[in-house]
Design a protein around this motif. Structure first.
Motif, mmCIF file in Angstrom:
data_model
loop_
_atom_site.group_PDB
_atom_site.id
_atom_site.type_symbol
_atom_site.label_atom_id
_atom_site.label_comp_id
_atom_site.label_asym_id
_atom_site.label_seq_id
_atom_site.Cartn_x
_atom_site.Cartn_y
_atom_site.Cartn_z
ATOM 1 N N UNK A 10 0.999 -2.131 0.265
ATOM 2 C CA UNK A 10 -0.474 -0.269 -0.144
ATOM 3 C C UNK A 10 0.964 1.693 -0.063
ATOM 4 N N UNK A 11 1.901 1.477 0.927
ATOM 5 C CA UNK A 11 2.793 2.479 0.603
ATOM 6 C C UNK A 11 3.598 2.722 -0.783
ATOM 7 N N UNK A 12 4.058 1.265 -1.117
ATOM 8 C CA UNK A 12 4.662 1.766 -2.298
ATOM 9 C C UNK A 12 3.727 2.264 -3.381
ATOM 10 N N UNK A 13 2.808 1.959 -3.693
ATOM 11 C CA UNK A 13 1.577 1.653 -4.560
ATOM 12 C C UNK A 13 1.338 3.457 -4.303
ATOM 13 N N UNK A 14 1.299 4.285 -3.224
ATOM 14 C CA UNK A 14 0.515 5.090 -2.879
ATOM 15 C C UNK A 14 2.220 5.956 -3.054
ATOM 16 N N UNK A 15 3.446 5.873 -2.884
ATOM 17 C CA UNK A 15 4.412 6.911 -3.363
ATOM 18 C C UNK A 15 4.909 7.059 -4.586
ATOM 19 N N UNK A 16 3.869 5.794 -5.468
ATOM 20 C CA UNK A 16 4.209 6.013 -7.066
ATOM 21 C C UNK A 16 3.114 7.015 -7.263
ATOM 22 N N UNK A 17 1.871 6.258 -6.887
ATOM 23 C CA UNK A 17 0.838 7.620 -7.405
ATOM 24 C C UNK A 17 0.576 8.713 -7.402
ATOM 25 N N UNK A 18 1.298 9.211 -6.111
ATOM 26 C CA UNK A 18 1.496 10.641 -5.235
ATOM 27 C C UNK A 18 2.517 10.721 -5.943
ATOM 28 N N UNK A 19 3.724 10.632 -5.887
ATOM 29 C CA UNK A 19 4.892 11.235 -6.244
ATOM 30 C C UNK A 19 4.003 11.336 -7.864
ATOM 31 N N UNK A 20 3.913 10.641 -8.916
ATOM 32 C CA UNK A 20 4.243 11.139 -10.193
ATOM 33 C C UNK A 20 3.248 12.092 -10.387
ATOM 34 N N UNK A 21 1.966 11.769 -9.667
ATOM 35 C CA UNK A 21 1.056 13.283 -8.976
ATOM 36 C C UNK A 21 2.080 14.850 -8.879
ATOM 37 N N UNK A 22 2.185 14.627 -7.795
ATOM 38 C CA UNK A 22 3.652 15.515 -6.864
ATOM 39 C C UNK A 22 4.557 15.950 -8.471
ATOM 40 N N UNK A 23 4.834 15.148 -9.069
ATOM 41 C CA UNK A 23 5.908 15.864 -9.734
ATOM 42 C C UNK A 23 5.082 16.493 -11.283
ATOM 43 N N UNK A 24 4.045 16.100 -11.355
ATOM 44 C CA UNK A 24 3.228 16.472 -12.847
ATOM 45 C C UNK A 24 2.959 17.699 -12.274
ATOM 46 N N UNK A 25 2.091 18.302 -10.918
ATOM 47 C CA UNK A 25 2.311 19.087 -10.703
ATOM 48 C C UNK A 25 3.472 20.419 -10.462
ATOM 49 N N UNK A 26 4.137 19.752 -9.246
ATOM 50 C CA UNK A 26 5.075 20.296 -9.222
ATOM 51 C C UNK A 26 6.468 20.821 -10.516
ATOM 52 N N UNK A 27 6.378 20.140 -11.837
ATOM 53 C CA UNK A 27 7.172 20.497 -12.419
ATOM 54 C C UNK A 27 7.034 22.172 -13.097
ATOM 55 N N UNK A 28 5.671 22.289 -13.718
ATOM 56 C CA UNK A 28 5.850 23.449 -13.758
ATOM 57 C C UNK A 28 6.356 24.787 -12.968
ATOM 58 N N UNK A 29 6.141 24.425 -11.336
ATOM 59 C CA UNK A 29 6.757 25.522 -10.242
ATOM 60 C C UNK A 29 8.123 24.875 -9.978
ATOM 61 N N UNK A 30 8.703 24.651 -11.061
ATOM 62 C CA UNK A 30 10.361 24.289 -10.652
ATOM 63 C C UNK A 30 10.255 23.002 -9.321
ATOM 64 N N UNK A 31 8.921 22.531 -8.499
ATOM 65 C CA UNK A 31 9.442 21.591 -7.443
ATOM 66 C C UNK A 31 9.678 20.261 -8.070
ATOM 67 N N UNK A 32 10.993 19.330 -8.412
ATOM 68 C CA UNK A 32 11.209 18.225 -8.233
ATOM 69 C C UNK A 32 11.986 17.864 -7.662
ATOM 70 N N UNK A 33 12.805 16.653 -7.739
ATOM 71 C CA UNK A 33 13.812 15.956 -7.145
ATOM 72 C C UNK A 33 14.262 15.569 -8.306
ATOM 73 N N UNK A 34 15.971 17.311 -8.523
ATOM 74 C CA UNK A 34 16.726 16.730 -9.838
ATOM 75 C C UNK A 34 18.178 15.802 -9.727
#
Length: 261
Positions: free
Chosen positions: A61-85
């Protein structure tokens, strides 16, 4: 050499990076298990399924949440420079932006200082209770493993997702243009939600038994969230992870060992 300004858009895909966060989330959830088993033994004793199955389901469950929520966070943050460079450069085999400086020592130091401040506030006016050295060692190794969960899973969900989401929403209301105050508001909101996220465990172990205790739990955890959120904004997710991990090492390893002296 000037650092890339916060808010510079991020280019590139996100799926492989999100999958890495998901895999790390599985390992972190498994590492958390010994800590939870010591913290809530009655709950684990009353499980309606074999222990191995419950731990596997929790980790998945933790892995799936990190995958899905992580992807969403990367997608939403990309335009504003929020990332894991740094993770992005490694995963996609691309050179890291030379203008983006690392401040690992600063992240670790701020995490330690935040934890010491939390301890100071918690202990203000309260007597120091020593614990048995054997119990301290047992608590310390469990706490060391649990620190991985805070650094990986909680930062993925509360910084990468929530900060990115709030910045995206605020910018959307401003013709998709993010302003510095929007990052500050997003970091504060995410920190408060992060603090509130610790209440279920506090209720389960009887720590949140009065309004003052509830407020204290939320605000003390939010203090750490403010530090990691700022590092996420300025330097990237990895710095927030390191700061959170460092803070948890002080709280869950250093504190019990110090109390046994």
């Amino acid at each position: 050499m000037a650092m890339t300004p916060p808010g510079t858009p991020v280019r590139g895909p996100h799926l492989k990076l999100a999958l890495l966060l998901g895999a790390a989330g599985i390992l972190a959830a498994l590492a958390l298990s010994p800590y939870l088993m010591a913290l809530m033994p009655l709950k684990f004793a009353a499980l309606p399924m074999p222990l191995w199955a419950a731990l596997a389901a929790q980790a998945l469950q933790a892995g799936v949440l990190c995958w899905l929520l992580g992807w969403l966070g990367l997608f939403l943050g990309a335009r504003h420079g929020l990332d894991a460079p740094w993770l992005r450069a490694w995963v996609y085999r691309r050179p890291r932006d030379p203008a983006r400086r690392a401040r690992w020592w600063l992240a670790a130091l701020l995490g330690v200082l935040a934890a010491l401040l939390v301890i100071g506030i918690q202990r203000a006016g309260s007597p120091w209770h020593g614990i048995d050295p054997g119990a301290a060692l047992d608590s310390a190794w469990r706490g060391a493993l649990a620190s991985l969960y805070g650094g990986i899973v909680e930062e993925t969900e509360c910084r990468l997702l929530l900060v990115s989401l709030f910045v995206w929403l605020l910018a959307w209301c401003n013709r998709r243009q993010a302003r510095p105050w929007m990052f500050v508001v997003a970091i504060a909101l995410a920190a408060l939600l992060f603090g509130a996220g610790h209440l279920p465990t506090a209720f389960a172990i009887g720590m949140a038994h009065a309004p003052f205790a509830i407020v204290r739990i939320v605000l003390l955890n939010a203090l750490v969230g403010l530090v990691t959120g700022t590092l996420f904004w300025k330097y990237g997710l990895e710095h927030a992870m390191l700061a959170h991990f460092s803070a948890d090492l002080v709280l869950h390893v250093g504190l019990p060992l110090a109390a046994s002296l």
